[in-house]
Design a protein around this motif. Structure first.
Motif: not given
Length: 601
Positions: A490-496, A595-596
């Motif tokens: 998202t524009v706020e964060r990555l989730r992997f 991981i966020k």
């Protein structure tokens, strides 16, 4: 004069001051607590500052210990006979108890009495403070040395540069000192030669600081409520004197480290060229320091800031010298293992953290060797240009930046290697080129990407790029079994999401985060090539979605960090990500972790 081992001197010193009513206290951490003005504990007095200012110490007013210390101000001098980055300091303190008379009398007794060190007094020289506008001439210390039998011509009055001990940080307790030197037996370099000279005739082994003042933030020197004594005897230097060796690197505690380096490179330290001797010493010193930093109770890991930056610089400098003297790649952990074996009897934390220390050193060595070899080759090309091109011999800022920008070669390495050849580097020009590059990258980032994300904004594009670096870092830290299992941006964060059987430790998470930020700081150019899947695999590209790819794929390469098949949008350079922070690590499903993370700036 007795030939005493390193451990023997520690035991003797502590026993002497115990007999004088002192309590033995443990060494403090290498990382100062609640003191942002310094990175490391640089002297035995550092952890005792609150008590030197008047607080009551739980162990009383007379204390003694062996303190582990790190000083990196003289890092370029390491490799000569006496300079070290990590060293042990023998110390005794009076917290408002005894003062100059007892300190000087006991120092002379320990140095010269046959029951203790038994150094002939004719080989000892002393300095005292000459006085200035801040404090008067220390005639009391002079007279006390004379009273115990020191000849007049063995005592020198020197200025504040030589005989004043400032506070551990910017402010704090300080005062005049008196220093003790051993005469090496070398001839005087000139008629005026005295202990302030750097010719090597006089070797400082002990220092008694008489803390009478507190330096304020305004630069004023105010009398302390209590007068204290802070002493420091350099363990390695004193052992060197007692063992009659030519350098601190030849004392008994360094011998097994030097021996192991020789076994690894196939050279004899005592029968080799001057540059190789320097390489032995730098490697031994820096790996010893790195071992103590990582093994410290407040532990340090390689990173790009603060203590971690110093640790990384030491390991990487050790790698460069290991390569120069012929130590095989991947061998630094073997040197560190000998350091642990040598010192773990006194510092048990080293053995307790053995596997962790060796793992961290191996990882840092592995990740840097690729970078440095290519950088050295390019540096040598630059040097050869001076041989056949008629031009001023100076490495200009653009050339220095190219070594950093294209090959990840640290600017301090360029400066150091150039200095060895007598060639200056335009460091200011380097920084200007770096700033201009950052500005250009930021201006060109927006609106040029195409790919698979629904949102192609600059922020999400950078976050997508960060997932590549995150995966590369995870594989480097945890192993090649790590594979991407999904991502969401998202524009706020990555989730992997990635395959891994257990929760990551805080140390592993920090290492991953630091490694991603190292890739960002390297500011690698991100290139894209189209090729077949088979060609991509042959080049070592990672592809995580199997049949989702067509016959031809895009392969994105980020310097030495990542090569991956991908259809999404990417930044121009890794430096555009600015800074990467892991916010959370948790389970996603059986055998899969999540991981966020965010990027900042």
């Amino acid at each position: 004069m007795k030939n005493i081992t390193t451990e023997g001197l520690k035991e003797m010193y502590l026993r002497f001051f115990t007999e004088k009513g002192h309590t033995v206290i443990s060494s403090a951490s290498l990382i100062p607590e609640n003191d942002p003005t310094v990175l490391f504990t640089t002297a035995g007095m550092h952890p005792l500052v609150p008590y030197l200012l008047g607080q009551k110490h739980p162990e009383g007013t007379r204390l003694t210990n062996v303190q582990k210390c790190v000083r990196t101000g003289d890092i370029d001098e390491v490799g000569d006979p006496s300079h070290l980055t990590f060293f042990e300091m023998l110390g005794n303190w009076s917290l408002g108890d005894y003062f100059k008379k007892e300190a000087i009398t006991w120092s002379f007794e320990f140095l010269t009495d046959e029951k203790w060190l038994g150094i002939p007094k004719e080989r000892l020289f002393f300095t005292v403070f000459a006085g200035d506008e801040d404090a008067p001439r220390d005639t009391e210390a002079y007279e006390l040395w004379r009273s115990v039998g020191v000849e007049e011509d063995h005592i020198f009055f020197l200025d504040k540069k030589h005989n004043w001990w400032g506070p551990a940080g910017v402010t704090g307790p300080c005062g005049p000192d008196t220093e003790m030197f051993y005469d090496s037996g070398k001839p005087k370099c000139c008629p005026e030669c005295n202990p302030s000279c750097s010719c090597g005739k006089y070797l400082e082994i002990w220092n008694n600081v008489f803390m009478q003042y507190n330096k304020t933030a305004e630069g004023k020197y105010e009398p302390l409520v209590q007068c204290n004594v802070d002493t420091g005897m350099g363990l390695e230097r004193t052992v060197g004197v007692l063992q009659g060796v030519k350098s601190v690197y030849e004392i008994d505690s360094f011998a097994p480290i030097i021996k192991r380096i020789g076994e690894l490179c196939g050279k004899d330290y005592y029968n080799t060229d001057e540059e190789s001797v320097r390489g032995f010493r730098i490697l031994a010193d820096h790996i010893r320091t790195a071992t103590f930093m990582i093994g410290d109770e407040r532990g340090i890991l390689p990173s790009n800031v603060d203590q971690g930056y110093i640790l990384r610089r030491l390991i990487r400098r050790a790698i460069r010298w290991a390569m120069r003297i012929g130590v095989p790649d991947g061998s630094l952990s073997q040197v560190a293992s000998v350091v642990i074996d040598t010192f773990c009897g006194f510092y048990r934390e080293l053995d307790a953290k053995r596997s962790f220390i060796l793992e961290q050193i191996s990882l840092e060595e592995e990740r840097f060797q690729r970078t440095i070899r290519q950088g050295i080759r390019e540096f040598d090309k630059l040097m050869r240009k001076f041989d056949y091109v008629d031009c001023e011999k100076i490495i200009d800022g653009k050339s220095a930046f190219r070594l950093y920008d294209t090959f990840g070669f640290p600017i301090e390495f360029t400066v150091e290697m150039a200095a060895e050849r007598g060639i200056p580097v335009d460091v200011e020009g380097f920084h200007k080129a770096f700033e201009a590059h950052q500005k250009k990258s930021q201006e060109g980032a927006e609106g040029r990407f195409k790919g698979g994300l629904a949102d192609n904004s600059e922020k999400t594009t950078r976050l997508h790029t960060a997932t590549h670096l995150l995966q590369a870092a995870l594989r480097k830290v945890l192993g090649d079994e790590v594979a991407q299992k999904g991502s969401n941006i998202t524009v706020e964060r990555l989730r992997f999401d990635f395959s891994f059987p257990r929760k990551l430790t805080p140390e592993e998470l920090k290492q991953v985060e630091d490694l991603v930020n190292e890739y960002i700081r390297a500011d690698y150019e991100i290139t894209c090539e189209e090729m077949t899947v088979d060609e991509a695999r042959a080049q070592g590209a990672i592809g995580l979605f199997g049949d989702r790819y067509g016959e031809r794929v895009k392969v994105y390469t980020m310097g030495t960090a990542s090569k991956e098949i991908c259809g999404g949008p990417h930044a121009n350079r890794t430096g555009e990500l600015v800074h990467f922070t892991i916010k959370k690590e948790e389970a996603s499903s059986a055998g899969v972790r999540r991981i966020k993370a965010v990027i900042e700036g």
